[in-house]
Scaffold this active site. Structure first.
Site, PDB file in Angstrom:
ATOM      1  N   LEU A  82       0.864  -1.165   0.000  1.00  0.00           N
ATOM      2  CA  LEU A  82       0.000   0.000   0.000  1.00  0.00           C
ATOM      3  C   LEU A  82       0.909   1.226   0.000  1.00  0.00           C
ATOM      4  O   LEU A  82       1.999   1.192   0.567  1.00  0.00           O
ATOM      5  CB  LEU A  82      -0.890   0.048   1.256  1.00  0.00           C
ATOM      6  CG  LEU A  82      -1.945  -1.035   1.431  1.00  0.00           C
ATOM      7  CD1 LEU A  82      -2.652  -0.847   2.773  1.00  0.00           C
ATOM      8  CD2 LEU A  82      -2.966  -0.985   0.304  1.00  0.00           C
ATOM      9  N   ASP A  83       0.464   2.295  -0.637  1.00  0.00           N
ATOM     10  CA  ASP A  83       1.228   3.541  -0.582  1.00  0.00           C
ATOM     11  C   ASP A  83       1.402   3.983   0.864  1.00  0.00           C
ATOM     12  O   ASP A  83       0.590   3.644   1.739  1.00  0.00           O
ATOM     13  CB  ASP A  83       0.491   4.660  -1.327  1.00  0.00           C
ATOM     14  CG  ASP A  83       0.686   4.578  -2.826  1.00  0.00           C
ATOM     15  OD1 ASP A  83       1.627   3.898  -3.279  1.00  0.00           O
ATOM     16  OD2 ASP A  83      -0.116   5.202  -3.546  1.00  0.00           O
ATOM     17  N   LYS A  84       2.411   4.767   1.090  1.00  0.00           N
ATOM     18  CA  LYS A  84       2.685   5.293   2.425  1.00  0.00           C
ATOM     19  C   LYS A  84       1.435   5.931   3.041  1.00  0.00           C
ATOM     20  O   LYS A  84       1.102   5.687   4.202  1.00  0.00           O
ATOM     21  CB  LYS A  84       3.814   6.318   2.362  1.00  0.00           C
ATOM     22  CG  LYS A  84       4.079   7.045   3.671  1.00  0.00           C
ATOM     23  CD  LYS A  84       5.152   8.106   3.512  1.00  0.00           C
ATOM     24  CE  LYS A  84       5.356   8.886   4.803  1.00  0.00           C
ATOM     25  NZ  LYS A  84       6.384   9.942   4.658  1.00  0.00           N
TER      26      LYS A  84
END
Length: 334
Positions: free
Chosen positions: A160-162
């Site tokens: 998942l993106d940050k």
């Protein structure tokens, strides 16, 4: 990882990596230069003699004072005479120490002998990379379950993106890792997201648009039609609408078939509805209302790699997302 990226496949260390690791453990390396090195730059000479280390890395060691020539600290861009004694003291690069266990609070939704399901908070980087060699989910997983270090990428099979929150599954065994990667390849893993977007999209629809690296901005992904683009499919459904900063916004449920980097963010932007708070793909003057992209991996379904049973997990929206919906006059979904 966005949303989830494409599957992360295991990669074994090659011989050069193993040799460089061994040299790091051995300590200083002494090199006796020969006349054929005369006239060449010292960093080039050294990189030829110890090719396990890149030239840029050797240059860094020279600049930091970890290389000596005839007992004196080497200088950048110095030229070899071909009869010097060079001593190189290899130093670990940040990435060499990335796989270190670090204590951190992890929200574990489910755990058994084969898998861990994590509710990742916004702001947590999943995997070590340039600029984030520590403090990642991977570091926390190694502390939570040290044996996971024996699994490729500490069991991480998707990301998942940050600044995207929500559910991730992590493999605790090699067998589980292989099975989960296969499920991701087969597009049988169910991944549902909630996203708040600008505007009022159609009640439902599908974006079937191949994606790849943006041709001019390497930080971004984009919808492309060239040979390097990979298939990407996102199904969406509008759940509710409201007003935010006197502009229409809509709460969307997005279901992924594929899991390309930034897929939901790029696909929604491509149909004119960028995510609220998305500083990378949204309009700059609209990013001040929320400090991150309004995206949550809310539901995750898969076949358990050990039992063969169909499993599904869901998590509530985090407080910042709930507050955002409330300010837009939208009731949070159950």
């Amino acid at each position: 990882m966005p949303n989830l990226t494409e599957p992360v496949f295991p990669s074994a260390l090659d011989d050069a990596d193993e040799e460089s690791s061994a040299l790091l453990e051995m300590g200083p390396i002494t090199l006796a230069l020969t006349p054929d090195a005369c006239g060449e730059r010292m960093d080039k000479v050294i990189s030829k003699l110890i090719p396990q280390f890149s030239r840029s890395r050797i240059q860094q060691w020279i600049e930091a004072g970890h290389v000596s020539v005839d007992g004196k600290v080497a200088k950048t861009k110095m030229t070899s005479f071909g009869d010097e004694t060079v001593v190189v003291s290899p130093q670990p690069a940040p990435e060499d120490e990335a796989y270190i266990a670090e204590a951190m609070d992890l929200v574990v939704v489910h755990e058994d002998a084969a898998i861990i399901v994590i509710d990742k908070p916004a702001g947590l980087v999943v995997h070590p990379a340039a600029g984030n060699w520590s403090g990642t989910l991977l570091n926390g997983l190694l502390h939570h379950y040290p044996a996971i270090g024996g699994v490729p990428r500490a069991g991480i099979v998707h990301r998942l993106d940050k600044d995207t929150s929500g559910l991730m599954v992590v493999a605790k065994t090699l067998e589980a890792h292989t099975d989960l990667v296969r499920q991701l390849q087969a597009r049988s893993v169910r991944r549902e997201y909630l996203a708040l977007v600008w505007g009022t999209p159609n009640l439902s629809g599908t974006v079937d648009a191949a994606m790849g690296r943006h041709p001019r901005d390497r930080i971004k992904m984009a919808v492309l039609e060239n040979m390097s683009a990979k298939p990407a499919v996102t199904h969406f459904e509008r759940l509710a609408s409201g007003l935010l900063d006197r502009r229409p916004v809509s709460l969307m449920r997005c279901k992924l078939e594929t899991g390309r980097t930034h897929q939901i963010r790029v696909h929604m932007m491509s149909i004119g509805h960028a995510l609220v708070g998305d500083a990378l793909y949204g309009k700059a003057h609209l990013t001040s209302v929320f400090p991150r992209q309004a995206l949550q991996a809310q539901r995750l379904g898969l076949i358990h790699p050990a039992t063969g049973e169909a499993c599904e997990w869901g998590v509530p929206l985090p407080q910042d997302f709930l507050a955002l919906l409330a300010s837009a006059g939208i009731e949070a979904p159950l």
